[in-house]
Write a protein that holds these residues in place. Sequence first.
Motif, PDB file in Angstrom:
ATOM      1  N   LEU A  51       0.885   5.615   9.291  1.00  0.00           N
ATOM      2  CA  LEU A  51      -0.363   5.560  10.053  1.00  0.00           C
ATOM      3  C   LEU A  51      -1.406   6.531   9.511  1.00  0.00           C
ATOM      4  O   LEU A  51      -2.606   6.294   9.653  1.00  0.00           O
ATOM      5  N   GLU A  52      -0.952   7.606   8.873  1.00  0.00           N
ATOM      6  CA  GLU A  52      -1.886   8.604   8.340  1.00  0.00           C
ATOM      7  C   GLU A  52      -2.090   8.469   6.830  1.00  0.00           C
ATOM      8  O   GLU A  52      -2.669   9.346   6.204  1.00  0.00           O
ATOM      9  N   GLY A  53      -1.614   7.365   6.235  1.00  0.00           N
ATOM     10  CA  GLY A  53      -1.980   7.090   4.856  1.00  0.00           C
ATOM     11  C   GLY A  53      -0.934   7.352   3.798  1.00  0.00           C
ATOM     12  O   GLY A  53      -1.266   7.363   2.603  1.00  0.00           O
ATOM     13  N   ALA A  54       0.324   7.555   4.167  1.00  0.00           N
ATOM     14  CA  ALA A  54       1.369   7.787   3.171  1.00  0.00           C
ATOM     15  C   ALA A  54       1.381   6.667   2.140  1.00  0.00           C
ATOM     16  O   ALA A  54       1.260   5.491   2.472  1.00  0.00           O
ATOM     17  N   THR A  55       1.544   7.045   0.876  1.00  0.00           N
ATOM     18  CA  THR A  55       1.682   6.049  -0.194  1.00  0.00           C
ATOM     19  C   THR A  55       3.069   6.067  -0.817  1.00  0.00           C
ATOM     20  O   THR A  55       3.456   5.124  -1.498  1.00  0.00           O
ATOM     21  N   LEU A  56       3.812   7.133  -0.610  1.00  0.00           N
ATOM     22  CA  LEU A  56       5.213   7.231  -1.019  1.00  0.00           C
ATOM     23  C   LEU A  56       5.993   7.790   0.163  1.00  0.00           C
ATOM     24  O   LEU A  56       5.695   8.892   0.629  1.00  0.00           O
ATOM     25  N   ASP A  97       0.801  -1.219   0.000  1.00  0.00           N
ATOM     26  CA  ASP A  97       0.000   0.000   0.000  1.00  0.00           C
ATOM     27  C   ASP A  97       0.837   1.273   0.000  1.00  0.00           C
ATOM     28  O   ASP A  97       0.301   2.371  -0.142  1.00  0.00           O
ATOM     29  N   ALA A  98       2.136   1.148   0.194  1.00  0.00           N
ATOM     30  CA  ALA A  98       3.036   2.308   0.149  1.00  0.00           C
ATOM     31  C   ALA A  98       4.346   1.881  -0.497  1.00  0.00           C
ATOM     32  O   ALA A  98       4.806   0.760  -0.296  1.00  0.00           O
ATOM     33  N   ARG A  99       4.938   2.800  -1.252  1.00  0.00           N
ATOM     34  CA  ARG A  99       6.178   2.516  -1.962  1.00  0.00           C
ATOM     35  C   ARG A  99       7.324   3.298  -1.332  1.00  0.00           C
ATOM     36  O   ARG A  99       7.131   4.364  -0.752  1.00  0.00           O
ATOM     37  N   LEU A 100       8.510   2.761  -1.514  1.00  0.00           N
ATOM     38  CA  LEU A 100       9.722   3.380  -1.005  1.00  0.00           C
ATOM     39  C   LEU A 100      10.369   4.206  -2.109  1.00  0.00           C
ATOM     40  O   LEU A 100      10.686   3.682  -3.181  1.00  0.00           O
ATOM     41  N   LEU A 101      10.560   5.494  -1.850  1.00  0.00           N
ATOM     42  CA  LEU A 101      11.302   6.365  -2.750  1.00  0.00           C
ATOM     43  C   LEU A 101      12.679   6.592  -2.126  1.00  0.00           C
ATOM     44  O   LEU A 101      12.791   7.183  -1.055  1.00  0.00           O
TER      45      LEU A 101
END
Length: 234
Positions: free
Chosen positions: A215-220, A30-34
Amino acid sequence: MTDLVLSESLTAVRARLEEALRAAGRPADDARLLAVSKTKPAELIREAWHEGQREFGENYVQEALDKQAELADLDPIVWHFIGPLQSNKTRDVAEHFSWVHSVDRERIARRLNDQRPEALGPLDICLQVNISDEASKSGLSLDELPALAEAVLSMPRLRLRGLMAIPAPAEGLAAQRAPFARLREALEGLRERFPEAPLDTLSMGMSDDLEAAVLEGATLVRLGTAIFGARAHR
């Protein structure tokens, strides 16, 4: 940094992101690493690429262009521009990046749109919000956000994907979460206002506050030090 150390740091960061997503009750993808590679040499980016990292964030245009030329054989690789953007640099960014996280003025957005080669397809855009209202930070205010979002959505060679912020440093999880929550709520407001827009991105969270952001919805999440070590001064 040796291959072994970089491999270990990437493994640790991926595990940390996976655990943060699990704690938030979110799917593992649900989240990617940049990987923020500013000031780091091209050979380190190449090592990270061979460890499976595909998305890299750069702050300085000429430094990034030099690295892109040196790493042109790596495919796929996705370049994100995440630093303050001056008008005289927009053409290089429009022509050589897939994402820009730091748009905070209509003039910059319009230049990116006009200078984006049609053959490359739309440039993915995040609007940078000065979520902590810091005088020293780039970004627009929450009050200014709807108007700029509407303007960017009218530009055919840009694709508005979401919001980016760099909150003021804070101690403790609750204090760290508060500005990220405001950014999430701002994105939710834009989704209600512009339901046809592909607003799926919250670019927030760095090495010191990844967990709060997730926890607050970060996607990147944008991590540099945790992957590559301390940043060299330019």
